[in-house]
Design an enzyme around this catalytic site. Sequence first.
Site, PDB file in Angstrom:
ATOM      1  N   ARG A   1      25.629  41.203  22.846  1.00 12.60           N
ATOM      2  CA  ARG A   1      26.068  41.832  21.654  1.00 12.60           C
ATOM      3  C   ARG A   1      24.801  42.471  21.332  1.00 12.60           C
ATOM      4  O   ARG A   1      24.609  43.528  20.395  1.00 12.60           O
ATOM      5  CB  ARG A   1      26.378  40.689  20.758  1.00 12.60           C
ATOM      6  CG  ARG A   1      25.577  39.830  20.151  1.00 12.60           C
ATOM      7  CD  ARG A   1      26.270  38.399  19.588  1.00 12.60           C
ATOM      8  NE  ARG A   1      26.803  37.733  20.694  1.00 12.60           N
ATOM      9  CZ  ARG A   1      27.907  36.762  20.602  1.00 12.60           C
ATOM     10  NH1 ARG A   1      27.996  36.307  19.256  1.00 12.60           N
ATOM     11  NH2 ARG A   1      28.052  36.084  21.636  1.00 12.60           N
TER      12      ARG A   1
ATOM     13  N   LYS B   1      20.904  28.903  30.623  1.00  8.19           N
ATOM     14  CA  LYS B   1      22.381  28.287  31.121  1.00  8.19           C
ATOM     15  C   LYS B   1      21.885  26.860  32.079  1.00  8.19           C
ATOM     16  O   LYS B   1      20.900  26.809  32.568  1.00  8.19           O
ATOM     17  CB  LYS B   1      22.796  29.266  31.889  1.00  8.19           C
ATOM     18  CG  LYS B   1      23.221  30.357  30.882  1.00  8.19           C
ATOM     19  CD  LYS B   1      23.989  31.646  31.800  1.00  8.19           C
ATOM     20  CE  LYS B   1      24.467  32.851  30.911  1.00  8.19           C
ATOM     21  NZ  LYS B   1      25.575  32.411  30.196  1.00  8.19           N
TER      22      LYS B   1
END
Length: 506
Positions: free
Chosen positions: A364, A290
């Site tokens: 996920r 990120k």
Amino acid sequence: MEFSTKALDWAKAGPSGALAAKSDCLVIGLFESQTLAGAAKALDVATKGLVGRLVKLGDFEGKRGTSLLLHEVAGVGAARVLLVGLGKEAEFTDRAYAEAVRTALRALSGTKAANVTWTLTQQPARDKDAAWAVLTAVTLIREAGYRFIERHPELKSKRDKSGGGLRKVMLTVDAADAKAAAVAAARGAAIANGMELTRDLGNLPSNICTPTYLANTARQIAKDFKLKVEVLGRKQIEALKMGAFLAVTKGSQEPPQFIVLRYEGGPAKQAPVVLVGKGITFDTGGISLKPGEGMDEMKFDMCGAASVLGTLRAVAEMGLKLNVIAVVPTCENMPSGIATKPGDVVTSMSGQTIEILNTDAEGRLILCDALTYVERFRPAAVIDVATLTGAVIIALGHINTGVYARSDALANALLAAGKQSLDTGWRMPLDEEYQELLKSNFADMGNIGGRPAASVTAACFLARFTEKYDWAHLDIAGTAWKSGAAKGATGRPVPLLTRFLMDRAG
């Protein structure tokens, strides 16, 4: 903060009655009308028309969002009287009620009032009852009074000494509502306790709130409320062949934990509701790193885990008559020389293979193995809660939680609970056509589907692991915390989840 409820008949509230009671402040609501009723009328009578004169002069008209603080009012035992505008009576919705509560709290925050008599609970919103008004007031008052550093003073060497804040709040109700109001106040306190735990866990820095810290928190909840808890370590996770979860853990030195916390308030044979919370205690994005700006907020990436633990704590304190299980897969997502790389293919606990196209779509991956694990409980319903996608913020902003479900009944129950608790959600699509975006040339599926409908494809990914039970997914990326000057965890969606379980318990 201590709450109590008291039945008061304002028709009998003369100088020797309720108005004579000593407190730091008497809080009274006033509709935008020339007609006075209830506590406002009793105050007007006791003060020889003071309220009516204020209205007639235009000094206070009862408009929404307004308040007027009066001091040492003759004929009143309270040191202060706070008039709060409720707006037009015909438009006094649940949101208007919440605004009135917050307006009162803002006005009180500028005073030293600690012991307050609160009459707004005798003016519930349209189509709501006194129990709702009491529960909502308690949760909103506690929410506004939350101070993280006061709860964790070890994190600052020098602190401002506020010395203020509410300490005792007496909520007034009509006599017919007294019993229900007492129960509602206790339930409101339980929800507030769950929210505060959730906020604490979210706000703690990631060097303190590690996966092990979350596991120890679950153990403490189990000890406090005599629940069952099991914590699986790396070897047990490996034995279960949770390849997707393990892929995320590879880059970190913090040991992963898989937490199972059980509340058994219903019959032994009753199928449980299972809450699954994403517990990434810090998310760098892994090899798909990120940007540095704002990365500190990635300590909030475990707010799904925090919220299911907070919800279970609230449920246990209330003693709801149903079975609930909280499941938390928790780890860090870090880059390193042995971290999972984009393009790696892993095998999930379900046996389905996943091409990890982006290591920053890690939530996920840990959730899909947890969703397979919970099949063993033969659940009545499974709800996963996760700060899953930035895309849901683009779609819904910071107001509504994204709600995904195959079943209309489950979706509608969650949406209704959100509306009732003022912790709202919005249903998002799960059309089969979106599954096409997850196709991979090298595995059963990719873990991302590109930028279009990214929050939807994330939910569609999870749906592939939930075929054996009724399932819903809450994407709380936009509602779990705030940025900027008000930076901090919100405690959402504990009110929504708790109300859903209260409704289910009956």
